[in-house]
Design a protein around this motif. Structure first.
Motif, PDB file in Angstrom:
ATOM      1  N   VAL A  49      38.850   4.365  18.432  1.00  0.00           N
ATOM      2  CA  VAL A  49      38.099   3.987  17.244  1.00  0.00           C
ATOM      3  C   VAL A  49      37.918   5.226  16.384  1.00  0.00           C
ATOM      4  N   ASN A  50      38.243   5.118  15.105  1.00  0.00           N
ATOM      5  CA  ASN A  50      38.080   6.268  14.229  1.00  0.00           C
ATOM      6  C   ASN A  50      37.649   5.827  12.828  1.00  0.00           C
ATOM      7  N   SER A  51      37.693   6.731  11.876  1.00  0.00           N
ATOM      8  CA  SER A  51      37.172   6.482  10.535  1.00  0.00           C
ATOM      9  C   SER A  51      38.188   5.881   9.581  1.00  0.00           C
ATOM     10  N   ASP A  72      34.011  -4.497   9.129  1.00  0.00           N
ATOM     11  CA  ASP A  72      35.034  -4.279  10.156  1.00  0.00           C
ATOM     12  C   ASP A  72      34.600  -5.061  11.398  1.00  0.00           C
ATOM     13  N   ALA A  73      34.854  -6.367  11.371  1.00  0.00           N
ATOM     14  CA  ALA A  73      34.205  -7.310  12.280  1.00  0.00           C
ATOM     15  C   ALA A  73      34.465  -7.027  13.752  1.00  0.00           C
ATOM     16  N   ALA A  74      35.721  -6.872  14.134  1.00  0.00           N
ATOM     17  CA  ALA A  74      36.042  -6.715  15.551  1.00  0.00           C
ATOM     18  C   ALA A  74      35.514  -5.405  16.124  1.00  0.00           C
ATOM     19  N   ASN A  75      35.215  -4.442  15.246  1.00  0.00           N
ATOM     20  CA  ASN A  75      34.605  -3.194  15.694  1.00  0.00           C
ATOM     21  C   ASN A  75      33.089  -3.209  15.531  1.00  0.00           C
ATOM     22  N   SER A  76      32.548  -4.359  15.112  1.00  0.00           N
ATOM     23  CA  SER A  76      31.103  -4.553  14.974  1.00  0.00           C
ATOM     24  C   SER A  76      30.454  -3.446  14.140  1.00  0.00           C
ATOM     25  N   ALA A  91      36.686   6.537   6.175  1.00  0.00           N
ATOM     26  CA  ALA A  91      35.360   6.064   5.792  1.00  0.00           C
ATOM     27  C   ALA A  91      34.382   7.230   5.748  1.00  0.00           C
ATOM     28  N   SER A  92      33.375   7.094   4.887  1.00  0.00           N
ATOM     29  CA  SER A  92      32.388   8.152   4.728  1.00  0.00           C
ATOM     30  C   SER A  92      31.092   7.867   5.465  1.00  0.00           C
ATOM     31  N   ASN A  99      28.206   6.243  15.280  1.00  0.00           N
ATOM     32  CA  ASN A  99      29.122   7.171  14.617  1.00  0.00           C
ATOM     33  C   ASN A  99      30.438   6.466  14.353  1.00  0.00           C
ATOM     34  N   LEU A 100      31.356   7.155  13.721  1.00  0.00           N
ATOM     35  CA  LEU A 100      32.632   6.563  13.312  1.00  0.00           C
ATOM     36  C   LEU A 100      33.653   6.496  14.444  1.00  0.00           C
ATOM     37  N   GLU A 101      33.297   6.977  15.618  1.00  0.00           N
ATOM     38  CA  GLU A 101      34.218   6.949  16.762  1.00  0.00           C
ATOM     39  C   GLU A 101      33.729   6.020  17.867  1.00  0.00           C
ATOM     40  N   THR A 102      32.790   5.142  17.528  1.00  0.00           N
ATOM     41  CA  THR A 102      32.186   4.269  18.545  1.00  0.00           C
ATOM     42  C   THR A 102      32.270   2.810  18.126  1.00  0.00           C
ATOM     43  N   SER A 103      32.513   1.935  19.102  1.00  0.00           N
ATOM     44  CA  SER A 103      32.480   0.490  18.861  1.00  0.00           C
ATOM     45  C   SER A 103      31.928  -0.192  20.103  1.00  0.00           C
ATOM     46  N   PHE A 104      30.672  -0.655  20.009  1.00  0.00           N
ATOM     47  CA  PHE A 104      30.074  -1.364  21.132  1.00  0.00           C
ATOM     48  C   PHE A 104      30.625  -2.783  21.210  1.00  0.00           C
TER      49      PHE A 104
END
Length: 478
Positions: A49-51, A72-76, A91-92, A99-104
């Protein structure tokens, strides 16, 4: 006197100066892609997962500063992208994740005001606050501006508090709860309207808002506790027939400039218009679209398969994400039943659909969902099936028509500039159709005031010049 006559002629001519018209070409190329490194790439965000990568983006909106926000639905999560926009931009800012590297993954963390679970849609209120349809938690949450990464939501609708979230359908329909909500929008009074997809209805929540407040109006059902269509639990195959007052999985809502509410009636393959003043269970005044291109039926310009999102451009044209057919359609006002769209994006023409064929090019769409117009009138589309957001540029033309082009434009998958058409078609709508006037909203739409200001300035200059010339002639004894 000859000079005065010439000035008078110029004065009259200045009064008919017309604003520019924006047009799109059928099957035109996109100009910017976000979420992918280029137009032909198809990179999923997993496992990293990134920005700059997206996974099933479902909605797009612009804030008052021109920043692009993506659900960004699938990444919640909700992402912000700042102009000027470039391919593969990072993304900013992120909401819904730390953070921009996390997806629960839903269900792996506590429900609170900082975590989202499959956000379906977004909208900005008049104060610039961001409202999110947190579909997986069956709630609507508000984030207050100015925004910051991992910000805590300030208010919730559909649940009593921010610490509560329900799996859609586990509780009966009521005046306070939601079930897999989709699109949302604000009316001119600041009231919030929500497509409550899982309960087959649209709800109004009146401002000022409070946590868990009760809805004030319901459309698609006779009352707040009914769930009369489809006829569950045996639907399909024993669904009742749709009527003007029923909705089946409504996924988005939008207002026209007259204050009428339009609903993307997803599973009925139509867009329904409800006229103000609104009342519980009222019947739609008009529907656009209809079912076709399902199981081998012929694809046409007036039918759709699974409608996810809708919107209006500055001219009052209705745009529809025909998600099931991999295209976006434009219907010019005034609207009528069974009218034909006059422009198609994502497919080369009205008779073509690539369905679920996953082949990324500069012009195709696989699962178009949310749509939004930037301040220049360009159309941005969340293409969930190709994990990207695309910008389709509008070309400026002369004249006073407000419909889009029907001419086909050639496109290539390697070109980096779009082929744009400037011709204006003849409308296919009925002359007796209900009229919808051009939109007056300024959110993400094309401002025409620069052209009007030019006309008014020209008029003022010519009036002053004529007056001074007459005075000079009078004083000189002419």
């Amino acid at each position: 006197m000859r000079s005065l006559a010439v000035l008078s002629l110029l004065l009259v001519s200045s009064l008919v100066i017309a604003p520019r018209v924006l047009a799109f070409a059928n099957g035109e190329n996109g100009s910017v892609v976000i979420g992918q490194p280029n137009f032909t790439a198809l990179e999923k965000v997993a496992p990293i997962v990134n920005s700059s990568r997206l996974s099933d983006p479902t909605d797009v909106k612009f804030d008052s500063s021109g920043n692009l926000w993506v659900a960004d639905a699938a990444n919640s999560r909700i992402l912000e992208f700042k102009p000027p926009f470039t391919d593969d931009e990072q993304a900013s800012l992120v909401l819904g994740e730390p953070n921009l590297e996390t997806s629960f993954i839903g269900g792996t963390t506590f429900i609170n005001g900082t975590v989202l679970y499959v956000p379906e849609a977004i909208a900005f209120d008049s104060s610039g606050n961001l409202w999110v349809s947190d579909s997986g938690d069956s709630r609507i949450v508000e984030f207050m501006a100015p925004f910051s990464t991992d910000e805590n939501a300030s208010l919730v609708l559909g649940e009593p508090t921010l610490a509560v979230g329900s799996v859609g359908g586990t509780v009966p329909a009521s005046q306070t709860n939601l079930n897999a909500p989709g699109g949302l929008t604000f009316d001119s009074s600041g009231n919030l309207w929500v497509a409550d997809s899982g309960f087959y209805r649209v709800l109004e929540f009146k401002a000022p808002f409070s946590d868990g407040e009760a809805a004030s109006v319901v459309l698609g059902q006779d009352n707040f506790t009914a769930k009369q269509f489809p006829n569950e639990p045996n639907c399909p195959p024993t669904c009742g027939q749709p009527t003007a007052a029923t909705l089946d999985g409504p996924n988005d809502v939008a207002f026209d400039s007259s204050g009428n509410l339009w609903v993307a009636d997803r599973n009925d393959h139509r867009v329904s218009e409800f006229t103000a003043p609104f009342s519980n269970g009222e019947a739609a005044a008009l529907t656009v679209g209809g079912s076709c291109a399902i199981f081998g039926e012929v694809l046409e310009a007036n039918c759709m398969s699974v409608i996810d999102f809708i919107g209006f451009d500055h001219s009052g044209m209705l745009w529809v994400s025909d998600t099931g057919n991999g295209r976006v359609l434009g219907f010019p006002a005034p609207f009528s039943v069974s009218e034909n769209a006059t422009v198609v994006l994502g497919e080369p023409d009205f008779a073509t659909t690539y369905g679920i064929v996953v082949n990324a090019t500069q012009s195709n769409l696989v699962s178009p969902e949310g749509i939004a117009f930037d301040s220049s009138g360009n159309l941005w589309v969340a293409d969930g099936g190709l994990y990207r957001v695309m910008d389709f540029p509008a070309s400026a033309t002369g004249g006073t028509s407000t419909t889009s082009t029907t001419s086909h434009a050639s496109s290539t998958t390697t070109s980096t500039t779009s082929t744009k058409q400037t011709s204006i078609p003849t409308s296919t709508t009925s002359t007796t159709a209900q009229s919808t006037s051009p939109s007056t909203s300024t959110s993400g739409q094309v401002p025409e005031f620069p052209f009007q200001a030019l006309a008014f300035t020209t008029v003022a200059v010519l009036i002053v010049a004529s007056y001074l010339l007459v005075r000079r002639r009078t004083a000189g004894g002419f």
